[in-house]
Design a protein around this motif. Sequence first.
Motif, PDB file in Angstrom:
ATOM      1  N   VAL A 158       0.855  -1.182   0.000  1.00 25.76           N
ATOM      2  CA  VAL A 158       0.000   0.000   0.000  1.00 25.76           C
ATOM      3  C   VAL A 158       0.891   1.232   0.000  1.00 25.76           C
ATOM      4  O   VAL A 158       1.718   1.413   0.888  1.00 25.76           O
ATOM      5  CB  VAL A 158      -0.929   0.026   1.230  1.00 25.76           C
ATOM      6  CG1 VAL A 158      -1.707   1.344   1.291  1.00 25.76           C
ATOM      7  CG2 VAL A 158      -1.886  -1.159   1.201  1.00 25.76           C
ATOM      8  N   VAL A 159       0.742   2.068  -1.018  1.00 28.42           N
ATOM      9  CA  VAL A 159       1.514   3.306  -1.116  1.00 28.42           C
ATOM     10  C   VAL A 159       0.613   4.469  -0.713  1.00 28.42           C
ATOM     11  O   VAL A 159      -0.465   4.648  -1.290  1.00 28.42           O
ATOM     12  CB  VAL A 159       2.061   3.521  -2.542  1.00 28.42           C
ATOM     13  CG1 VAL A 159       2.723   4.892  -2.662  1.00 28.42           C
ATOM     14  CG2 VAL A 159       3.063   2.428  -2.895  1.00 28.42           C
ATOM     15  N   LEU A 160       1.039   5.226   0.272  1.00 29.36           N
ATOM     16  CA  LEU A 160       0.266   6.364   0.761  1.00 29.36           C
ATOM     17  C   LEU A 160       0.871   7.662   0.237  1.00 29.36           C
ATOM     18  O   LEU A 160       2.057   7.920   0.421  1.00 29.36           O
ATOM     19  CB  LEU A 160       0.261   6.376   2.290  1.00 29.36           C
ATOM     20  CG  LEU A 160      -0.405   7.582   2.964  1.00 29.36           C
ATOM     21  CD1 LEU A 160      -1.875   7.669   2.577  1.00 29.36           C
ATOM     22  CD2 LEU A 160      -0.250   7.498   4.476  1.00 29.36           C
ATOM     23  N   VAL A 161       0.055   8.452  -0.446  1.00 26.49           N
ATOM     24  CA  VAL A 161       0.506   9.758  -0.957  1.00 26.49           C
ATOM     25  C   VAL A 161      -0.499  10.829  -0.561  1.00 26.49           C
ATOM     26  O   VAL A 161      -1.697  10.567  -0.438  1.00 26.49           O
ATOM     27  CB  VAL A 161       0.678   9.753  -2.497  1.00 26.49           C
ATOM     28  CG1 VAL A 161       1.801   8.821  -2.916  1.00 26.49           C
ATOM     29  CG2 VAL A 161      -0.626   9.365  -3.188  1.00 26.49           C
ATOM     30  N   THR A 162       0.007  12.042  -0.368  1.00 33.37           N
ATOM     31  CA  THR A 162      -0.861  13.180  -0.113  1.00 33.37           C
ATOM     32  C   THR A 162      -0.796  14.122  -1.316  1.00 33.37           C
ATOM     33  O   THR A 162      -0.122  13.825  -2.306  1.00 33.37           O
ATOM     34  CB  THR A 162      -0.450  13.904   1.180  1.00 33.37           C
ATOM     35  OG1 THR A 162       0.924  14.266   1.101  1.00 33.37           O
ATOM     36  CG2 THR A 162      -0.651  13.000   2.381  1.00 33.37           C
ATOM     37  N   ASP A 163      -1.480  15.234  -1.225  1.00 35.08           N
ATOM     38  CA  ASP A 163      -1.525  16.150  -2.368  1.00 35.08           C
ATOM     39  C   ASP A 163      -0.141  16.678  -2.724  1.00 35.08           C
ATOM     40  O   ASP A 163       0.173  16.902  -3.894  1.00 35.08           O
ATOM     41  CB  ASP A 163      -2.455  17.331  -2.067  1.00 35.08           C
ATOM     42  CG  ASP A 163      -3.911  16.898  -2.023  1.00 35.08           C
ATOM     43  OD1 ASP A 163      -4.199  15.759  -2.419  1.00 35.08           O
ATOM     44  OD2 ASP A 163      -4.752  17.698  -1.579  1.00 35.08           O
TER      45      ASP A 163
END
Length: 295
Positions: A80-85
């Motif tokens: 799972v790759v978590l990215v924000t804006d």
Amino acid sequence: MEGRLVLAGTPMGAVGDASARLCQALATADVIAAEDTRRTRTLAAALGVRITGSVVSFYDHVESARIPDLLDRIVAGATVVLVTDAGMPSISDPGYRLVAACVQRGLPVTCLPGPSAVTTALAVSGLPVDRFCFEGFAPRRSGQRRNWLATLRTEPRACVFFESPHRLADCLADAVEVLGPDRRGAVCRELTKTYEEVVRAGLAELADWAAGGVRGEITVVIAGAEPTAPAPTDLIAEVERLVAAGARLKDACARVAGPGVSRRAVYDAVLAARRGGQAPAVGPAGAGPDSLGPG
């Protein structure tokens, strides 16, 4: 394969700041948890990356509800790759709760280093930032903001924080009243973007500049407080403690004196306190007040 959570830093503005590892992670992730799914797909397209996994939203209001499913996927072996804006997840952005949940379950968590407005602003501020504290977003209400700024009066570290462009002028005006007009600062606007601007000045000058209206994403750096020398009378107790432990008075004064406070000033303060009965003339048996001279 063992599942894992990957925190991935994304560009703050310039797409070229994306790392090769970020491109690979977006292309190979089983799940991409994105603060804004549309922005993430736009970023991937700009990077020439074809997303093959599923993309799910992961912003403040759905963060808690999404965590159980993401944990189950990681347990099942998914990456799972978590990215924000923009910037690094967990730094005033969604991510902390998911990281904490993974740690509690003993699931692997790693990070792909990337852009951060915090370190970028510190680097370009022109202020001493060898030590700093990050305060997230400044409080919204003036009373709370002033109380928070009051904690920075004697803070020796540089302080970096985020602020809304609509509240920046009020925030800086409060800072002038609480921290003084000459405390140095830097307002960093639209970092890495086309209209990047860094304004460096005293707080009063920054407040005047911001009063005209500011747009864009804002990161503020305020210099740490200048160290203040203690009053000689504040050092009397430490001198007397050293004397009681066997040190000569002149040696004890020399040990506690420092920048801005001479040993002579400390010595005179101790003698004045002894004469006035403010501190006991303690020391080795038979010892009296020594001079600062030889002997």
